[in-house]
Design a protein around this motif. Sequence first.
Motif, PDB file in Angstrom:
ATOM      1  N   SER A 192      21.629  25.923  15.746  1.00 60.19           N
ATOM      2  CA  SER A 192      22.420  25.708  14.527  1.00 60.19           C
ATOM      3  C   SER A 192      23.187  24.398  14.724  1.00 60.19           C
ATOM      4  N   GLU A 193      24.156  24.159  13.855  1.00 56.75           N
ATOM      5  CA  GLU A 193      24.988  22.951  14.025  1.00 56.75           C
ATOM      6  C   GLU A 193      26.212  23.226  14.906  1.00 56.75           C
ATOM      7  N   PHE A 194      26.220  24.416  15.508  1.00 49.85           N
ATOM      8  CA  PHE A 194      27.398  24.863  16.259  1.00 49.85           C
ATOM      9  C   PHE A 194      27.848  23.854  17.321  1.00 49.85           C
ATOM     10  N   ARG A 195      26.876  23.336  18.089  1.00 49.51           N
ATOM     11  CA  ARG A 195      27.236  22.426  19.178  1.00 49.51           C
ATOM     12  C   ARG A 195      27.729  21.075  18.648  1.00 49.51           C
ATOM     13  N   GLU A 196      27.208  20.666  17.472  1.00 49.38           N
ATOM     14  CA  GLU A 196      27.713  19.410  16.867  1.00 49.38           C
ATOM     15  C   GLU A 196      29.167  19.565  16.418  1.00 49.38           C
ATOM     16  N   HIS A 197      29.499  20.743  15.885  1.00 51.01           N
ATOM     17  CA  HIS A 197      30.848  20.951  15.334  1.00 51.01           C
ATOM     18  C   HIS A 197      31.851  21.327  16.409  1.00 51.01           C
ATOM     19  N   ARG A 198      31.359  21.816  17.536  1.00 51.33           N
ATOM     20  CA  ARG A 198      32.265  22.343  18.561  1.00 51.33           C
ATOM     21  C   ARG A 198      33.259  21.289  19.057  1.00 51.33           C
ATOM     22  N   MET A 199      34.481  21.715  19.346  1.00 53.52           N
ATOM     23  CA  MET A 199      35.471  20.802  19.919  1.00 53.52           C
ATOM     24  C   MET A 199      35.331  20.819  21.438  1.00 53.52           C
ATOM     25  N   ASN A 200      35.631  19.690  22.043  1.00 54.04           N
ATOM     26  CA  ASN A 200      35.623  19.594  23.507  1.00 54.04           C
ATOM     27  C   ASN A 200      37.016  19.236  23.988  1.00 54.04           C
ATOM     28  N   ALA A 201      37.394  19.793  25.130  1.00 62.17           N
ATOM     29  CA  ALA A 201      38.637  19.350  25.757  1.00 62.17           C
ATOM     30  C   ALA A 201      38.469  17.876  26.098  1.00 62.17           C
ATOM     31  N   ARG A 202      39.581  17.154  26.094  1.00 61.17           N
ATOM     32  CA  ARG A 202      39.521  15.717  26.349  1.00 61.17           C
ATOM     33  C   ARG A 202      38.806  15.447  27.670  1.00 61.17           C
ATOM     34  N   GLY A 203      37.752  14.604  27.599  1.00 59.56           N
ATOM     35  CA  GLY A 203      37.023  14.225  28.805  1.00 59.56           C
ATOM     36  C   GLY A 203      35.932  15.203  29.206  1.00 59.56           C
ATOM     37  N   TRP A 204      35.703  16.244  28.394  1.00 58.27           N
ATOM     38  CA  TRP A 204      34.694  17.241  28.751  1.00 58.27           C
ATOM     39  C   TRP A 204      33.585  17.303  27.701  1.00 58.27           C
ATOM     40  N   ALA A 205      32.361  17.537  28.199  1.00 58.56           N
ATOM     41  CA  ALA A 205      31.223  17.737  27.296  1.00 58.56           C
ATOM     42  C   ALA A 205      30.263  18.690  27.973  1.00 58.56           C
ATOM     43  N   GLN A 206      29.607  19.526  27.168  1.00 59.32           N
ATOM     44  CA  GLN A 206      28.688  20.496  27.768  1.00 59.32           C
ATOM     45  C   GLN A 206      27.265  19.956  27.776  1.00 59.32           C
ATOM     46  N   GLN A 207      26.586  20.134  28.909  1.00 61.82           N
ATOM     47  CA  GLN A 207      25.169  19.770  28.965  1.00 61.82           C
ATOM     48  C   GLN A 207      24.375  20.815  28.198  1.00 61.82           C
ATOM     49  N   ALA A 208      23.105  20.492  27.925  1.00 56.18           N
ATOM     50  CA  ALA A 208      22.244  21.476  27.273  1.00 56.18           C
ATOM     51  C   ALA A 208      22.212  22.746  28.138  1.00 56.18           C
ATOM     52  N   VAL A 209      22.304  23.903  27.479  1.00 53.72           N
ATOM     53  CA  VAL A 209      22.308  25.172  28.214  1.00 53.72           C
ATOM     54  C   VAL A 209      20.855  25.537  28.542  1.00 53.72           C
ATOM     55  N   PRO A 210      20.559  25.870  29.814  1.00 56.68           N
ATOM     56  CA  PRO A 210      19.165  26.130  30.180  1.00 56.68           C
ATOM     57  C   PRO A 210      18.695  27.522  29.776  1.00 56.68           C
ATOM     58  N   LEU A 211      18.904  27.884  28.532  1.00 58.68           N
ATOM     59  CA  LEU A 211      18.471  29.197  28.031  1.00 58.68           C
ATOM     60  C   LEU A 211      17.732  28.963  26.729  1.00 58.68           C
ATOM     61  N   LYS A 212      16.779  29.850  26.446  1.00 61.56           N
ATOM     62  CA  LYS A 212      16.047  29.719  25.190  1.00 61.56           C
ATOM     63  C   LYS A 212      16.949  30.227  24.053  1.00 61.56           C
ATOM     64  N   ALA A 213      17.100  29.401  23.043  1.00 59.98           N
ATOM     65  CA  ALA A 213      17.963  29.805  21.916  1.00 59.98           C
ATOM     66  C   ALA A 213      17.166  30.609  20.903  1.00 59.98           C
ATOM     67  N   MET A 214      17.840  31.534  20.226  1.00 55.63           N
ATOM     68  CA  MET A 214      17.226  32.213  19.082  1.00 55.63           C
ATOM     69  C   MET A 214      17.309  31.267  17.892  1.00 55.63           C
ATOM     70  N   SER A 215      16.473  31.479  16.897  1.00 51.06           N
ATOM     71  CA  SER A 215      16.645  30.702  15.673  1.00 51.06           C
ATOM     72  C   SER A 215      17.696  31.414  14.816  1.00 51.06           C
ATOM     73  N   ALA A 216      18.330  30.640  13.932  1.00 52.21           N
ATOM     74  CA  ALA A 216      19.320  31.248  13.031  1.00 52.21           C
ATOM     75  C   ALA A 216      18.641  32.308  12.155  1.00 52.21           C
ATOM     76  N   GLU A 217      17.358  32.089  11.843  1.00 52.29           N
ATOM     77  CA  GLU A 217      16.621  33.044  11.010  1.00 52.29           C
ATOM     78  C   GLU A 217      16.442  34.379  11.735  1.00 52.29           C
ATOM     79  N   GLN A 218      16.181  34.299  13.060  1.00 51.42           N
ATOM     80  CA  GLN A 218      16.046  35.559  13.831  1.00 51.42           C
ATOM     81  C   GLN A 218      17.360  36.329  13.836  1.00 51.42           C
ATOM     82  N   VAL A 219      18.454  35.586  14.028  1.00 55.77           N
ATOM     83  CA  VAL A 219      19.773  36.246  14.033  1.00 55.77           C
ATOM     84  C   VAL A 219      20.011  36.903  12.672  1.00 55.77           C
ATOM     85  N   ALA A 220      19.697  36.166  11.600  1.00 56.26           N
ATOM     86  CA  ALA A 220      19.923  36.689  10.247  1.00 56.26           C
ATOM     87  C   ALA A 220      19.071  37.937  10.001  1.00 56.26           C
TER      88      ALA A 220
END
Length: 269
Positions: A192-220
């Motif tokens: 989803s756009e969750f990671r684009e919208h997410r806030m980060n603490a100053r100086g911090w950023a998350q790397q790609a998570v090494p897990l398979k994501a569900m699609s938003a359609e599957q969740v729905a």
Amino acid sequence: MKTRPFKERVVLITGASSGIGLAAAKAYAQAGAHVVLAARRLNRLEEAAREVESLGVRALSVRCDVTRGEDVEHLMREVSSTFGGLDVLVNNAGLGLYGPLESISEEQLRQVFELNVFALWRVTRAALPLLRGRKGAQVVNVSSVLGHRGLPLLGGYCASKAAVNAMTESLRTELAPEGIRVLLVSPGLTESEFREHRMNARGWAQQAVPLKAMSAEQVAHEMVRASLRGRRDTILTLPGRIMVLANRFVPGLFDRIAHRMANPVKKDA
Ligand SMILES: NC(=O)c1ccc[n+]([C@@H]2O[C@H](COP(=O)([O-])OP(=O)(O)OC[C@H]3O[C@@H](n4cnc5c(N)ncnc54)[C@H](OP(=O)(O)O)[C@@H]3O)[C@@H](O)[C@H]2O)c1
């Protein structure tokens, strides 16, 4: 969905302009529901509403910042005047926050709680008069697997979703005598756009998570299924379910695994 089990039902979804909320709007519409789409980006909602209407149901788009009381009151007035009531409220709008608890700012933590917790409470409270007296009425709260277990570098977000879980349990028992069911849906990692919208603490950023994501359609799809069955608790993705179980039975071991998996990245390190 071949049958239309939500035919003539009215479903209101917050955060329906992208990701899980948008997919949920389409999934409930496919199941026959009329859909109210709420979020701040009206152009996105109107585009989604056209798609929803092509499924043969009615759609109403309402620009609404759920952190603002007057917007929420306006939203409920629109629902009431257009549909006369509400059958399902999906509290989906939400925001992430990344970084150690020491480094996130108070303002960021308040912003996350303002949307994930206070707005959910505000929207629910405002929607109750419209849900009351409707047979099979439901509130569906979107939490996260991270609401069931705090992880390093995600403490602010986890705390907000844990609050959603607790409110859901309380509300469920408070509303049970009136026949309003309160469900919890806890997605795992979802595209989803969750990671684009997410806030980060100053100086911090998350790397790609090494897990398979569900699609938003599957969740729905799983959300609509839970809604149909009135299932109280839905935890999605296998890793999500394993995490919740591991935390329950071997919390010390899970602490160590969580520490290793955190994979911290400091932008200015
Ligand atoms: N993606 C994941 O991995 C994941 C995992 C577990 C749980 N979740 C939860 O799933 C829910 C949906 O997230 P998503 O993944 O679909 O992310 P998303 O694509 O970023 O969607 C978030 C939605 O919330 C809306 N929103 C944000 N602030 C708002 C405000 N003040 N008022 C009204 N609407 C607002 C956004 O619309 P506007 O910007 O147009 O307002 C957008 O429609 C959230 O509660 C999230 O915590 C996500």
